[in-house]
Enzyme design. Structure first.
Site, short mmCIF file in Angstrom:
data_model
loop_
_atom_site.label_atom_id
_atom_site.label_comp_id
_atom_site.label_asym_id
_atom_site.label_seq_id
_atom_site.Cartn_x
_atom_site.Cartn_y
_atom_site.Cartn_z
N LYS A 57 -8.67 -0.81 1.06
CA LYS A 57 -9.60 -0.53 -0.04
C LYS A 57 -10.33 -1.81 -0.43
O LYS A 57 -9.70 -2.87 -0.56
CB LYS A 57 -8.79 0.01 -1.23
N SER B 27 -5.38 7.05 -8.55
CA SER B 27 -6.38 6.72 -7.52
C SER B 27 -5.86 6.65 -6.08
O SER B 27 -6.66 6.54 -5.15
CB SER B 27 -7.08 5.40 -7.85
N SER C 116 -9.98 6.92 -6.99
CA SER C 116 -11.00 6.01 -6.51
C SER C 116 -10.79 5.52 -5.08
O SER C 116 -11.73 5.01 -4.47
CB SER C 116 -11.09 4.80 -7.44
#
Lengths: 483, 88
Positions: A79, A178, A154
């Site tokens: 990420k 997330s 996310s």
């Protein structure tokens, strides 16, 4: 053999037995990214050169007959809010569009020491703020199961990368769901570790009392492997704790043909997590999963956690923006990234750089947090939310006196359509209704696939454990996969 | 309901520039979020201790002692990335 479908265990086995090389494995993923990521948009940055040279190093070790650690030569995606030395790290924000990370996050250092192959950095909601990955300043990511739908967020880029076969596994971060919610939307496994189990050093801070890094994988066994590799106390993160994952097995191996049962396991099912307005297919699928566990011998207990959905979400949407407003003060147009060059004085540098550098959702949360912390509102909002947080922790503690784990849906719906919620922040926040209490209480929780809708969208089951009982939820997850 | 003036004032405190149109949009969005979280005000939580951190840890300190620094080039100097282009 299709290399891009391998789990960590299988890929490791193949490397050690020389069925394929690390270079071949890495190339298979890079080719797939090249072919398909135009459609999915999971990656912000792909790093083929360093990936290939790392793979080559692993091949050299193997050809010398040296033993390799389990994650050696295994390609992963990270990420884009976790720092890798020398690689761009944007947080999917314009304010950090050209920011090059000056050091490795502790989790990256640990994976590098095993010889992991980093394929690139994945898309996310800007600074991890969102539930759909549409808040990325660059582009939205699409759900590999249906390109008209969001991958969740996310950590949507990481989830989509694993689901689309762009990497064996990925790292995400979970502040209020997330990791788990996108894992649920993309049909993969996601583990949010106990707060403090994994070092946050090198993870750009969103809400420091809630953030945790965790694995996103194809199956539960892989989640365990990655978790064990990244967990542990780090002197660079004073909130990390000394923690050895115990070897104890709680459950039998789950070989039902041998009549294995899990009688000793008590599973709590809170009625508040089956709400009106919840998708009927999700409800049915999760209830089916619970039934299966019951048939396998688990004791299902009806429990009540009255504050853990609505009130927890409300407390989360006060505490998180308050911490956000403090953490994101560092992006001032001077120390990092984007700076407005037309500003005539210091105040204008701040106002303009932060206006142009931050997207709408980030600015909205900073303003909400600043408002809730400002004089005259602090007691009514922040302090009250912190007290709710205490009650939520107490409620969990009480329930865990009579059950071992709690099983609930990860999200109230399957993946929703792109742009369905992006104009209405509150409806987007409600997508987090089943995930935020876990972060407020610092508990570990696993999301794993438990079925699909008639139209083929994945549905996620969430297993919540006591603090530092990752072992137990992972074990139950592995058991469930075999049912 | 948060007023436009409050939005402007708070944005200013947070050092975030906002346009007239944005103030209006933020007023609407933030009001709906505040209306949602307002339910917490009704809970009676007198005497409950607030929680700011989910795992019990005390202050973390280390010994105040010098440690070797690998990038030290000359005594008293650190090696950092160059920030000027060209030679020197």
């Amino acid at each position: 053999m299709d290399l891009i479908e391998l789990t960590i265990e299988k890929a490791h086995e193949g490397l050690v037995k020389k069925e394929f090389s690390a270079l071949e494995l890495t190339k298979a993923f890079l080719d797939k990214i090249k072919d398909l990521d135009k459609k999915i948009s999971a990656f912000i940055t792909v790093t083929p050169d360093s990936a290939l040279s790392q793979a080559k190093k692993v091949d050299d070790l193997i050809s010398q007959g040296r033993g390799i650690p389990i994650l050696s030569g295994i390609p992963l995606a990270v990420k884009d809010i976790i720092l890798i030395d020398g690689v761009k790290c944007t947080a999917a924000s314009k304010i950090l569009e050209d920011y090059i990370a000056p050091y490795d996050a502790t989790v990256i250092k640990k994976l590098k020491s095993q010889g992991a192959v980093f394929l690139g950095k994945t898309n996310l909601d800007e600074f991890a703020m969102g539930a759909s990955t549409e808040n990325s300043a660059f582009f939205p990511t699409k759900n590999p199961h249906d390109l008209n739908r969001v991958p969740g967020g996310s950590s949507g880029g990481s989830a989509a990368a694993v689901a689309a076969g762009f990497s064996v596994y990925a790292l995400g971060s979970d502040t209020g769901g997330s990791i788990r919610q996108p894992a649920s939307f993309c049909g993969i496994v996601g583990l949010k570790p106990t707060y403090g189990a994994v070092s946050r050093y090198g993870l750009m801070a969103m809400a420091s009392s809630l953030d945790q890094i965790g694995p996103m994988t194809r199956n539960v066994a892989d989640a365990r492997i990655v978790f064990e590799a990244i967990a542990g106390k780090d002197e660079k993160d004073s909130t990390s704790v000394e923690y050895q994952i115990p070897d104890t097995r709680y459950l039998p191996t789950g070989d039902l043909s041998k009549g294995d049962k899990i009688q000793s396991l008590r599973i709590g099912v809170p009625k508040e997590y089956f709400i009106k307005g919840m998708d009927p297919e999700v409800e049915k699928s999760v209830k089916n999963a619970i039934k299966k566990l019951e048939l396998a011998g688990a004791k299902i207990q009806d429990i009540s956690l009255p504050r853990n959905t609505d009130d927890a979400l409300a407390a989360y949407y006060i505490i998180m923006p308050c911490e956000v407003s403090a953490n994101l003060a560092r992006y001032d147009g001077i120390k990092y990234g984007y700076s407005d060059s037309g500003a005539k004085d210091l105040m204008e540098v701040y106002l303009k750089s932060r206006k142009e550098g931050f997207g709408k959702e980030v600015r909205r949360r900073i303003i909400i947090g600043t408002y809730a912390l400002s004089s005259g509102y602090y007691e009514a909002y922040y302090l009250q939310a912190q007290k709710v947080r205490t009650k939520i922790i107490e409620d969990f503690n009480n329930v865990f006196k009579s059950v071992d784990v709690i099983v609930v849906p990860t999200a109230p719906t399957p993946a929703f359509k792109l742009e369905e919620k992006s104009e209405d922040p509150l409806s987007m926040y409600l997508a987090d209704i089943f995930v935020t209490a876990v972060n407020l209480a610092g508990l570990p929780a696993l999301s794993l696939p438990c079925g699909k809708t008639a139209s083929g969208l994945p549905i996620g089951l969430q297993i919540i454990g006591k603090q530092f009982e990752e072992n137990k939820i992972l074990e139950l997850g592995e058991f469930f996969e075999k049912l | 309901m948060i007023t436009k003036k409050e939005v402007q004032h708070t944005a200013n405190l947070a050092r975030i520039g906002v346009t007239e149109a944005e103030i209006e949009k933020f007023q609407k969005d933030i009001s709906s979020v505040l209306a949602y979280v307002d339910k917490l005000k009704k809970l009676d939580l007198a005497g409950v201790e607030p929680t700011s951190h989910p795992v019990k840890i005390d202050n973390v300190t280390r010994k105040d002692e010098a440690r070797p620094w690998p990038q030290r080039l000359l005594p008293g100097f650190l090696k950092v990335k160059s920030i000027f282009n060209g030679s020197n």
